[in-house]
Motif scaffolding. Structure first.
Motif, PDB file in Angstrom:
ATOM      1  N   VAL A  56      -3.085  -1.719 -31.068  1.00  0.00           N
ATOM      2  CA  VAL A  56      -4.367  -1.670 -31.734  1.00  0.00           C
ATOM      3  C   VAL A  56      -4.236  -1.836 -33.303  1.00  0.00           C
ATOM      4  O   VAL A  56      -3.317  -1.426 -33.733  1.00  0.00           O
ATOM      5  N   PRO A  57      -5.231  -2.247 -34.021  1.00  0.00           N
ATOM      6  CA  PRO A  57      -4.978  -2.131 -35.546  1.00  0.00           C
ATOM      7  C   PRO A  57      -5.048  -0.482 -36.057  1.00  0.00           C
ATOM      8  O   PRO A  57      -5.550   0.232 -35.256  1.00  0.00           O
ATOM      9  N   GLU A  58      -4.347  -0.579 -36.951  1.00  0.00           N
ATOM     10  CA  GLU A  58      -4.066   0.868 -37.306  1.00  0.00           C
ATOM     11  C   GLU A  58      -5.295   1.614 -37.686  1.00  0.00           C
ATOM     12  O   GLU A  58      -5.436   2.955 -37.155  1.00  0.00           O
ATOM     13  N   LYS A  59      -6.340   1.055 -38.123  1.00  0.00           N
ATOM     14  CA  LYS A  59      -7.902   2.024 -38.240  1.00  0.00           C
ATOM     15  C   LYS A  59      -8.278   2.214 -37.039  1.00  0.00           C
ATOM     16  O   LYS A  59      -8.658   3.386 -36.843  1.00  0.00           O
ATOM     17  N   VAL A  60      -8.075   1.367 -36.093  1.00  0.00           N
ATOM     18  CA  VAL A  60      -8.482   1.732 -34.680  1.00  0.00           C
ATOM     19  C   VAL A  60      -7.559   2.731 -34.029  1.00  0.00           C
ATOM     20  O   VAL A  60      -8.138   3.703 -33.581  1.00  0.00           O
ATOM     21  N   GLU A  61      -6.424   2.822 -34.185  1.00  0.00           N
ATOM     22  CA  GLU A  61      -5.589   3.770 -33.786  1.00  0.00           C
ATOM     23  C   GLU A  61      -5.824   5.055 -34.321  1.00  0.00           C
ATOM     24  O   GLU A  61      -5.977   6.316 -33.480  1.00  0.00           O
ATOM     25  N   ARG A  62      -6.186   5.051 -35.585  1.00  0.00           N
ATOM     26  CA  ARG A  62      -6.486   6.369 -36.407  1.00  0.00           C
ATOM     27  C   ARG A  62      -7.748   7.050 -35.799  1.00  0.00           C
ATOM     28  O   ARG A  62      -7.904   8.363 -35.414  1.00  0.00           O
ATOM     29  N   GLY A 120     -16.703 -12.107 -27.106  1.00  0.00           N
ATOM     30  CA  GLY A 120     -17.250 -10.844 -26.514  1.00  0.00           C
ATOM     31  C   GLY A 120     -16.402  -9.963 -25.569  1.00  0.00           C
ATOM     32  O   GLY A 120     -15.127 -10.602 -25.336  1.00  0.00           O
ATOM     33  N   GLY A 121     -16.821  -8.941 -25.069  1.00  0.00           N
ATOM     34  CA  GLY A 121     -16.047  -8.184 -24.257  1.00  0.00           C
ATOM     35  C   GLY A 121     -16.725  -6.671 -24.290  1.00  0.00           C
ATOM     36  O   GLY A 121     -17.283  -6.415 -25.324  1.00  0.00           O
ATOM     37  N   THR A 122     -16.162  -5.964 -23.569  1.00  0.00           N
ATOM     38  CA  THR A 122     -16.303  -4.625 -23.585  1.00  0.00           C
ATOM     39  C   THR A 122     -15.690  -3.777 -24.587  1.00  0.00           C
ATOM     40  O   THR A 122     -16.482  -2.868 -25.426  1.00  0.00           O
ATOM     41  N   PHE A 123     -14.534  -4.369 -25.144  1.00  0.00           N
ATOM     42  CA  PHE A 123     -13.817  -3.633 -26.268  1.00  0.00           C
ATOM     43  C   PHE A 123     -13.635  -2.320 -26.314  1.00  0.00           C
ATOM     44  O   PHE A 123     -14.068  -1.553 -27.090  1.00  0.00           O
ATOM     45  N   ASP A 124     -13.051  -1.706 -25.195  1.00  0.00           N
ATOM     46  CA  ASP A 124     -13.015  -0.365 -24.993  1.00  0.00           C
ATOM     47  C   ASP A 124     -11.582  -0.018 -24.586  1.00  0.00           C
ATOM     48  O   ASP A 124     -11.113   0.560 -23.504  1.00  0.00           O
ATOM     49  N   PRO A 125     -10.682   0.019 -25.739  1.00  0.00           N
ATOM     50  CA  PRO A 125     -10.951  -0.419 -27.086  1.00  0.00           C
ATOM     51  C   PRO A 125     -10.486  -1.984 -27.269  1.00  0.00           C
ATOM     52  O   PRO A 125      -9.906  -2.576 -26.319  1.00  0.00           O
ATOM     53  N   ILE A 126     -11.165  -2.539 -28.492  1.00  0.00           N
ATOM     54  CA  ILE A 126     -10.604  -3.738 -28.964  1.00  0.00           C
ATOM     55  C   ILE A 126      -9.191  -3.409 -29.395  1.00  0.00           C
ATOM     56  O   ILE A 126      -8.771  -2.553 -29.701  1.00  0.00           O
ATOM     57  N   HIS A 127      -8.214  -4.552 -29.241  1.00  0.00           N
ATOM     58  CA  HIS A 127      -6.765  -4.642 -29.467  1.00  0.00           C
ATOM     59  C   HIS A 127      -6.418  -5.646 -29.938  1.00  0.00           C
ATOM     60  O   HIS A 127      -7.192  -6.603 -30.418  1.00  0.00           O
ATOM     61  N   MET A 128      -5.027  -5.833 -30.234  1.00  0.00           N
ATOM     62  CA  MET A 128      -4.418  -6.892 -31.044  1.00  0.00           C
ATOM     63  C   MET A 128      -4.732  -8.251 -30.247  1.00  0.00           C
ATOM     64  O   MET A 128      -4.760  -9.387 -30.963  1.00  0.00           O
TER      65      MET A 128
END
Length: 223
Positions: free
Chosen positions: A208-214, A28-36
């Motif tokens: 961050v994952p490429e899709k998240v970066e985009r 769990g987490g805020t994931f603001d943003p989720i990262h590697m």
């Protein structure tokens, strides 16, 4: 097959498998943003403890971060980034479980509700070493200890090992907590740094994952 075996549920391995619970990890987490770093920890837990699945679970109302200067992004935005991050890994699942609950998000209530829905499963809650030190200040910590096994991720550059192990021993002996240590490499990635990088126009590639970066770039969040 021996005649009559099909009528013997105790000899049917397929039925036994259906009744068997699953080992579910929860990060769990805020994931603001989720990262590697989040994904590396989740993958390490999956691999080290032979989990069947890891739920990546963004918090709903992150009451502990209400005083943050830059307010936490809406749940739907953080969930979408989590979905994008989980998309390429078959044993990761983005979960909206905490977002569906009204009010503050509490780990004890999440675990209580999950166990009520799926009592056959075993839950493994993944936390950082710093959370082990503070978990007694969380709401209903005994419910947490009774509801799951804690996987405590410790980094070489994190909480001092002696202090961490002392806290683990205290929780095990004083509260019956089931705690396993999850060793992970030192990963100098944080959501705060990522937000600051985006705000100042610096790259977040490989953080961050490429899709998240985009998604972050196209939506303009954190600007």
């Amino acid at each position: 097959m021996v005649s009559g075996m099909e009528d013997r549920p105790d000899l049917r391995p397929d039925l036994k498998e259906e009744r068997k619970g699953r080992k579910i990890g929860i990060l769990g987490g805020t994931f603001d943003p989720i990262h590697m770093a989040h994904l590396i920890i989740a993958e390490a837990a999956f691999d080290s403890f032979s989990l069947d699945e890891v739920l990546l679970m963004p918090s709903g109302h992150s009451y502990l971060k209400d005083d943050r200067e830059q307010k936490v992004l809406p749940p739907g935005v953080r969930l979408e980034m989590t979905r994008l991050a989980a998309a390429d890994n078959p044993h990761f699942t983005a979960s909206d479980f905490e977002m569906l609950r009204e009010g503050n998000t509490y780990t004890s209530e999440t675990l209580r509700d999950l166990r009520a829905l799926h009592p056959e499963n075993d839950y493994y809650f993944i936390v950082g070493a710093d959370s082990i030190r503070s978990i007694l200040t969380w709401k209903n910590p005994q419910v947490i200890f009774d509801s799951c096994t804690l996987l405590a991720a410790i980094r070489e550059d994190g909480v001092p090992t002696e202090e961490f192990l002392k806290a683990v021993d205290n929780l095990r002996s004083g509260y019956g907590a089931r705690i396993h240590i999850l060793e992970i490499p030192a990963i100098g990635i944080s959501s705060t740094d990522i937000r600051n990088r985006v705000k100042s126009g610096r790259t977040i590639h490989y953080l961050v994952p490429e899709k998240v970066e985009r998604y972050i770039i196209e939506t303009g969040i954190y600007r």
